[in-house]
Write an enzyme that holds these catalytic residues in place. Structure first.
Site, short mmCIF file in Angstrom:
data_model
loop_
_atom_site.label_atom_id
_atom_site.label_comp_id
_atom_site.label_asym_id
_atom_site.label_seq_id
_atom_site.Cartn_x
_atom_site.Cartn_y
_atom_site.Cartn_z
N HIS A 235 0.86 -1.17 0.00
CA HIS A 235 -0.19 -0.04 -0.16
C HIS A 235 0.83 1.45 0.02
CE1 HIS A 235 -2.82 3.13 1.59
NE2 HIS A 235 -3.73 2.08 1.19
N CYS A 273 -3.88 2.68 -4.48
CA CYS A 273 -4.92 3.49 -3.62
C CYS A 273 -4.84 4.71 -4.11
CB CYS A 273 -4.34 3.30 -2.14
SG CYS A 273 -5.31 4.54 -1.22
N HIS A 300 -8.05 0.51 -3.81
CA HIS A 300 -8.72 1.42 -2.89
C HIS A 300 -9.05 2.37 -3.76
CE1 HIS A 300 -6.41 -0.22 1.05
NE2 HIS A 300 -7.16 -0.92 0.50
N ASP A 353 -12.77 2.96 -0.37
CA ASP A 353 -11.83 3.17 0.48
C ASP A 353 -12.59 4.64 1.20
OD1 ASP A 353 -10.06 3.23 2.31
OD2 ASP A 353 -8.44 4.14 0.80
N HIS A 354 -12.85 4.39 2.48
CA HIS A 354 -13.57 5.50 3.27
C HIS A 354 -14.76 6.16 2.47
CE1 HIS A 354 -8.92 6.51 4.42
NE2 HIS A 354 -9.36 5.54 4.56
N TYR A 371 -14.57 5.15 7.93
CA TYR A 371 -15.30 3.63 7.83
C TYR A 371 -16.76 3.73 8.22
CZ TYR A 371 -10.75 2.34 6.30
OH TYR A 371 -9.48 2.18 5.74
#
Ligand code: DNO
Length: 396
Positions: A235, A273, A300, A353-354, A371
Site C-alpha cells: 500500500h 490506492c 482502494h 476506501d473511506h 469507515y
C-alpha cells in the site's frame, strides 16, 4: 465481469455488521486479525474462525488487510529475523485457508496522517482532511520535535506559527488527537511521549536505508508468497510525502517502479490506492493505473481535493482531483486483458476506501473515521454505476 466488490470490516468489534455490508452490495470482505499482536504469526485456527464468521453471512474473505509489518523489520533491528519468519508463516497459513491476496505497507510509525478527522463537508456530512500548516503546527509547537524547523521553509514556519496562535486550548487538543491517531480502524492514539520515542528510533534511518530494508523484506517474503499462490500488495504512503523527519519510500511512480523491480514475480504487486497516491500533486493516477496495471493486486478507490501546498480533503468518490473515470477504465481494460490471457488473477478486488459520515451514521457510536456505512455505500454505488457505464460503452 467486473472488479470484485469488497468492503473493509474490522472484525467482530466493528460497529458495522456483515449483514449491512451485504445489503450495501459488497460480496467480498477485507479484514485482518487485529487482535493478534503485530509481528506474531496468524494461526490457522484463528484465520478459519474469522473465515467462518464471514461465510455465515454468505460473504467471502477476499483480502487480508493488512498483515502488518513489525517496526523491527522496517528498521532491521531487534527481533526482525524472527518477525520475518513469522510473516512467512502467516502467508502460508492464509494460503492454506484460501486467502490469497495480502495487503501491507511499509510506513514507519504512522499508518496515515490527518489534521482533522471531523470536518464538516459542504453537504453537512463529515470527512477528514490534512492541512499542511496544521500538521507543521503540531510538529513544531505541540510535539516540539527536535530540529523540526529544518524540515520547513521559513514561510511555512510563519504560517504554522500564526495558525497555532489562532487556536484555543480545545482546538489544540483536537489537532493533537487527530495527528496522534495513527491507525485507521482504531480509536486509540499514541501519547506524545510514545510518539516521540517511536520517531527517535528512525533517527539513523533515511529513505535509502528504509528502501533497502523493504527490498530485503520483499526478497524474503515474495518467494514464499509465490510458492503459496499468494499475491502481495504493498500500500502506498498516506499522504505520499515525508512527514516528521521519517523516511518514506512508497510515494510516487519512481518509488513503485523501484519496488516492483526488486522481484518480477506477480506476487510482488501493489495496492492501487487512489486516495493516498491522489493526494500527491505530481501523481498522475490514470497514467499510474495504466503503467502498473499488470501488477495491481488490490484496489482502494477514493477521491481527494488537493492543492499544491500539500492540503487535501477527502471528497466524494467521483468528485475531486482523481479522474475516477480514467482510473476505472484502465482497471477494467486490465481485467479484460487478464481474462483474455487466461490468467488466474482476474478478480481484481476493489473496495470503496473511506466514505463520509452521513445520515443515520452520524448518530451511531464507535464508527472509525472514514469507515462509515452510508458514506461507503454511496461510494460503492457510484463506483458500480461508473463501472457498468464504462463496461457497456466499451462492450466488455
Ligand atoms: C486507510 C487505509 C490504510 C491501509 C493500510 C494498508 O484507511 O487505506 O489503513 O489499509 O495502510 O496496509
Amino acid at each position: 465481469m467486473a472488479l470484485e466488490q469488497t468492503w473493509r470490516w474490522f472484525g467482530p468489534q466493528d460497529p458495522i455488521l456483515l449483514a449491512e455490508i451485504k445489503q450495501a452490495g459488497a460480496t467480498g470482505i477485507v479484514t485482518a486479525l487485529h487482535h493478534i499482536p503485530i509481528g506474531e504469526t496468524w494461526p490457522v485456527d484463528e484465520i478459519l474462525k474469522r473465515k467462518k464468521i464471514i461465510a455465515a453471512e454468505d460473504l467471502a474473505w477476499s483480502v487480508a488487510e493488512s498483515v502488518p509489518v513489525h517496526e523491527d523489520i522496517k528498521k532491521r533491528k531487534g527481533h526482525y529475523r524472527r518477525y520475518i519468519e513469522n510473516y512467512k508463516e502467516s502467508i502460508r497459513n492464509l494460503a492454506q485457508c484460501g486467502i490469497d491476496i495480502i495487503c501491507y505497507n511499509f510506513m514507519p510509525v504512522l499508518d496515515w496522517a490527518r489534521t482533522d478527522l471531523n470536518v464538516e463537508f459542504k453537504d453537512g456530512s463529515i470527512t477528514t482532511k490534512f492541512e499542511a500548516k496544521a500538521f507543521a503546527a503540531f510538529d513544531i509547537f505541540i510535539l516540539k520535535r527536535q530540529n523540526a524547523e529544518k524540515d520547513y521553509r521559513q514561510e511555512q514556519i510563519n504560517d504554522a506559527g500564526q495558525y497555532f496562535a489562532s487556536l484555543n486550548e480545545s482546538q489544540k487538543e483536537k489537532l493533537k488527537q487527530a495527528a496522534l491517531l495513527g491507525l485507521p480502524g482504531s480509536l486509540e492514539a499514541y501519547t506524545l511521549e510514545e510518539f516521540q520515542s517511536a520517531l527517535n528510533e528512525y533517527n539513523e534511518i533515511g529513505d535509502t536505508e528504509l528502501h533497502e530494508n523493504l527490498c530485503d523484506f520483499i526478497k524474503e517474503i515474495i518467494p514464499v508468497a509465490e510458492e503459496s499462490g499468494v499475491l502481495m500488495a504493498i500500500h502506498p504512503d498516506d499522504p505520499p510525502w515525508p512527514l516528521l523527519g521519517l523516511p518514506r519510500v512508497v510515494c510516487n511512480q519512481p518509488d513503485i517502479q523501484r519496488i516492483l523491480s526488486v522481484s518480477d514475480s506477480p506476487s510482488n504487486g501493489i495496492t492501487f490506492c487512489t486516495g493516498s497516491l491522489g493526494a500527491g500533486f505530481e501523481n498522475d493516477l490514470v497514467a499510474m493505473a495504466e503503467n502498473f496495471a499488470p501488477r495491481i493486486n488490490f484496489i482502494h478507490l477514493r477521491n481527494v481535493t488537493r492543492n499544491q501546498d500539500g492540503d487535501f480533503i477527502e471528497d466524494n468518490h467521483l468528485d475531486g482531483d482523481v479522474d475516477m473515470y480514467g482510473v476505472m477504465k484502465a482497471l477494467l481494460l486490465e481485467q479484460k486483458r487478464r481474462i483474455d490471457e487466461g490468467r488466474s488473477d482476474t478478480r481484481m478486488p476493489m473496495r470503496p476506501d473511506h466514505g463520509h459520515l452521513m445520515l443515520p451514521d452520524q448518530h451511531r457510536q464507535g464508527i472509525y473515521p472514514g469507515y462509515s456505512l452510508f458514506g461507503r455505500m454511496r461510494g460503492l454505488a457510484e463506483l458500480r454505476g461508473l463501472e457498468l457505464g464504462i463496461m457497456r460503452s466499451l462492450g466488455i
